[in-house]
Motif scaffolding. Structure first.
Motif, mmCIF file in Angstrom:
data_model
loop_
_atom_site.group_PDB
_atom_site.id
_atom_site.type_symbol
_atom_site.label_atom_id
_atom_site.label_comp_id
_atom_site.label_asym_id
_atom_site.label_seq_id
_atom_site.Cartn_x
_atom_site.Cartn_y
_atom_site.Cartn_z
ATOM 1 N N HIS A 92 -40.850 91.021 -31.981
ATOM 2 C CA HIS A 92 -41.814 90.862 -31.001
ATOM 3 C C HIS A 92 -42.366 89.619 -31.032
ATOM 4 N N LYS A 93 -41.476 88.576 -31.059
ATOM 5 C CA LYS A 93 -41.840 87.447 -30.720
ATOM 6 C C LYS A 93 -41.659 86.817 -29.284
ATOM 7 N N THR A 94 -41.922 87.590 -28.306
ATOM 8 C CA THR A 94 -41.733 87.438 -26.879
ATOM 9 C C THR A 94 -42.576 86.335 -26.473
ATOM 10 N N THR A 95 -43.596 85.802 -26.998
ATOM 11 C CA THR A 95 -44.374 84.753 -26.213
ATOM 12 C C THR A 95 -43.363 83.312 -26.379
ATOM 13 N N THR A 101 -26.194 76.984 -25.479
ATOM 14 C CA THR A 101 -26.941 78.008 -24.958
ATOM 15 C C THR A 101 -26.437 79.491 -25.471
ATOM 16 N N ALA A 102 -25.325 79.662 -25.182
ATOM 17 C CA ALA A 102 -24.555 80.972 -25.618
ATOM 18 C C ALA A 102 -24.414 81.082 -27.165
ATOM 19 N N SER A 103 -24.425 80.164 -27.906
ATOM 20 C CA SER A 103 -24.107 80.360 -29.353
ATOM 21 C C SER A 103 -25.371 80.436 -30.109
ATOM 22 N N PHE A 104 -26.411 79.738 -29.497
ATOM 23 C CA PHE A 104 -27.742 79.892 -30.416
ATOM 24 C C PHE A 104 -28.589 80.358 -29.709
ATOM 25 N N LYS A 105 -29.356 79.723 -28.552
ATOM 26 C CA LYS A 105 -30.439 80.148 -28.020
ATOM 27 C C LYS A 105 -30.493 81.442 -27.500
ATOM 28 N N VAL A 106 -29.509 82.194 -26.766
ATOM 29 C CA VAL A 106 -29.534 83.651 -26.328
ATOM 30 C C VAL A 106 -29.518 84.450 -27.479
ATOM 31 N N PRO A 107 -28.525 84.527 -28.494
ATOM 32 C CA PRO A 107 -28.579 85.291 -29.499
ATOM 33 C C PRO A 107 -29.975 85.228 -30.213
ATOM 34 N N LEU A 108 -30.442 83.994 -30.663
ATOM 35 C CA LEU A 108 -31.689 84.006 -31.480
ATOM 36 C C LEU A 108 -32.801 84.601 -30.676
ATOM 37 N N SER A 109 -32.874 84.254 -29.356
ATOM 38 C CA SER A 109 -34.020 84.696 -28.526
ATOM 39 C C SER A 109 -34.062 86.360 -28.367
ATOM 40 N N ASN A 110 -32.910 86.851 -28.302
ATOM 41 C CA ASN A 110 -32.762 88.346 -28.470
ATOM 42 C C ASN A 110 -33.285 89.036 -30.010
ATOM 43 N N ILE A 111 -32.773 88.226 -31.029
ATOM 44 C CA ILE A 111 -33.305 88.692 -32.418
ATOM 45 C C ILE A 111 -35.086 88.484 -32.416
ATOM 46 N N TYR A 140 -37.350 77.504 -34.820
ATOM 47 C CA TYR A 140 -38.325 78.608 -34.662
ATOM 48 C C TYR A 140 -37.917 79.781 -35.391
ATOM 49 N N TYR A 141 -36.646 80.140 -35.121
ATOM 50 C CA TYR A 141 -35.779 81.255 -35.757
ATOM 51 C C TYR A 141 -35.718 80.956 -37.157
ATOM 52 N N ILE A 142 -35.537 80.089 -37.839
ATOM 53 C CA ILE A 142 -35.395 79.789 -39.426
ATOM 54 C C ILE A 142 -36.964 80.036 -39.986
ATOM 55 N N ASN A 143 -37.899 79.410 -39.275
ATOM 56 C CA ASN A 143 -39.197 79.685 -39.722
ATOM 57 C C ASN A 143 -39.636 81.177 -39.635
ATOM 58 N N VAL A 144 -39.453 81.755 -38.709
ATOM 59 C CA VAL A 144 -39.795 83.462 -38.626
ATOM 60 C C VAL A 144 -38.994 84.196 -39.928
#
Length: 86
Positions: free
Chosen positions: A23-26, A8-18, A73-77
């Motif tokens: 503007h991908k808040t949904t 979570t700390a390595s991937f999910k949180v930083p990628l969610s912030n990016i 999802y991040y890679i697709n974006v």
């Protein structure tokens, strides 16, 4: 639990912030709510099977799955942004 929080700390949180800055808040909202629901359901199931260790296992599974889904999802974006720039 440490392994799950590492993912979570390595991937999910930083990628969610990016994603949030793009503007991908949904997606972040849907991932958070779905992770909560799946975690509660798996906790209920695994507590009956393994006791409190089951809670740790289900939390680990949800954290890793959420991190992998966020990474995909991040890679697709990023790929779509690159295609738009070309």
């Amino acid at each position: 639990l440490m392994i799950g929080f590492l993912f979570t700390a390595s991937f999910k949180v930083p990628l969610s912030n990016i994603l949030y800055t793009n503007h991908k808040t949904t997606f972040t909202l849907v991932m958070t709510i779905s992770s909560l629901i799946v975690n509660v359901i798996l906790n209920y199931v695994f507590v009956k099977i393994c006791g409190f260790i089951g809670v740790a296992i289900s939390t680990l599974m949800v954290n890793i799955a959420g991190s992998v889904i966020t990474l995909i999802y991040y890679i697709n974006v990023i790929n779509k942004i690159k295609e738009e720039e070309i």
